[in-house]
Every structure is written in structure tokens, then in C-alpha cells.
Design a protein around this motif. Structure first.
Motif, short mmCIF file in Angstrom:
data_model
loop_
_atom_site.label_atom_id
_atom_site.label_comp_id
_atom_site.label_asym_id
_atom_site.label_seq_id
_atom_site.Cartn_x
_atom_site.Cartn_y
_atom_site.Cartn_z
N TYR A 1 -0.75 5.26 -8.84
CA TYR A 1 0.19 3.68 -8.62
C TYR A 1 0.92 3.26 -7.77
N TYR B 1 3.49 0.78 -4.64
CA TYR B 1 3.64 0.06 -4.86
C TYR B 1 4.63 -0.49 -3.81
N SER C 1 6.87 -3.43 -1.59
CA SER C 1 7.58 -4.49 -1.53
C SER C 1 8.90 -4.88 -0.56
N ASN D 1 4.53 -8.54 -1.49
CA ASN D 1 4.46 -7.21 -3.03
C ASN D 1 2.76 -6.69 -2.50
N SER E 1 0.77 -3.82 -4.63
CA SER E 1 0.88 -3.35 -5.02
C SER E 1 -1.03 -2.10 -5.65
N TYR F 1 -3.94 0.07 -7.21
CA TYR F 1 -4.06 1.30 -8.75
C TYR F 1 -5.45 1.66 -8.52
#
Length: 156
Positions: A86, A88, A90, A131, A133, A135
Motif C-alpha cells: 500500500y 499513499y 498527499s 491524495n 493511494s 493498493y
């Protein structure tokens, strides 16, 4: 009596007009907003500009003046997290219009040391958050307008 008060006001305004100093300031702003609970998220500084106009108006007391400033400031931060599965990212960007009305005390014998005290207010002109993300290969992008509280989501 009214004539004396009128003359005092006119002489004060003339004094302020003659002795006030108006200047423009610019600079770089390095800001960061840290998350205090999650240590795995790395936080990076966001660079921005800081610019405006300021007025220094001496008052009748020695070493004291009224200092006011109207300026534009960019602030924000960047976050990153990646554990292999994962990820992320931002970016938070905030643009402010600030107004400060300060009392200034200049320390005797120095030209560059002063103490300031007083209120400052800021108005959020624009706030953006992006943002991203991911996965297991699926990416999700969310763009938010913090000023309008709107959000757009893109999935790929």
C-alpha cells in the motif's frame, strides 16, 4: 475647545503622514503540518512564498510605533507512506491573506532589534488537497477543494 481638538487631529495626521514608513516585503515560507499519532507516515516541508505590504507609524512616545502588515502566505505539507503493498501520497496547499496590527518597541541603541505584540487574523483564500493511494496496482486519486468542501475521486 473644538477648534483645539480639530487642530490636534490635523497635526497628528500630518505627523503620521510625514513619519510613517511604507515597505514591501517578500520571502520564502517553509511549512509543515505533522501527524502526531502515526509514525510510519513521513512528513515533508512544503515551500511557498510570503509577500505583502507593511506600514510602520511612530507614535509620540520614544521607541514605540504601530506596525501593520497585509500579506499573502502559502503554507501546507506533503505526506508519504509505502510498505510495499500500500502506498499513499498527499499534498496539502493553503493560501492565506493575513492582516496583523502590532505594537512595536524598538530597543534603544540598536537599529535592528525590536519587540512586537498584537493580533493577526488570516483568511483562507484557497485550500487544496491531492491524495493518491495505491493498493496492489489499483490507484485512487482524490482532489479536494478545502475552501468549498468539494471532492473529486478518480479510480484507475
Amino acid at each position: 475647545m473644538k477648534k483645539n481638538i480639530f487642530l490636534l487631529i490635523i497635526s497628528s495626521l500630518t505627523y503620521y503622514k510625514i513619519y510613517s514608513q511604507v515597505s514591501i516585503y517578500t520571502g520564502l515560507n517553509s511549512s509543515n503540518i505533522k501527524n502526531g499519532t502515526v509514525t510510519e507516515i513521513s512528513s515533508k516541508k512544503n515551500q511557498g512564498i510570503n509577500a505583502g505590504i507593511q506600514i510602520n507609524s511612530p507614535i509620540f512616545l520614544n521607541n514605540y510605533s504601530v506596525f501593520s502588515r497585509l500579506g499573502y502566505t502559502q503554507a501546507g505539507s506533503k505526506y508519504e507512506f509505502n510498505d510495499g503493498f500500500y502506498s499513499y501520497n498527499s499534498t496539502l496547499t493553503l493560501d492565506y491573506l493575513n492582516f496583523a496590527l502590532l505594537g512595536k518597541y524598538s530597543i534603544k541603541g540598536t537599529d535592528f532589534f525590536s519587540l512586537f505584540a498584537g493580533p493577526q487574523i488570516g483568511y483562507l483564500l484557497k485550500g487544496k488537497s491531492k491524495n493518491t493511494s495505491s493498493y496492489l496496482g489499483e490507484t485512487n486519486i482524490v482532489d479536494e477543494d478545502l475552501k468549498e468542501f468539494r471532492s473529486e475521486e478518480h479510480t484507475s
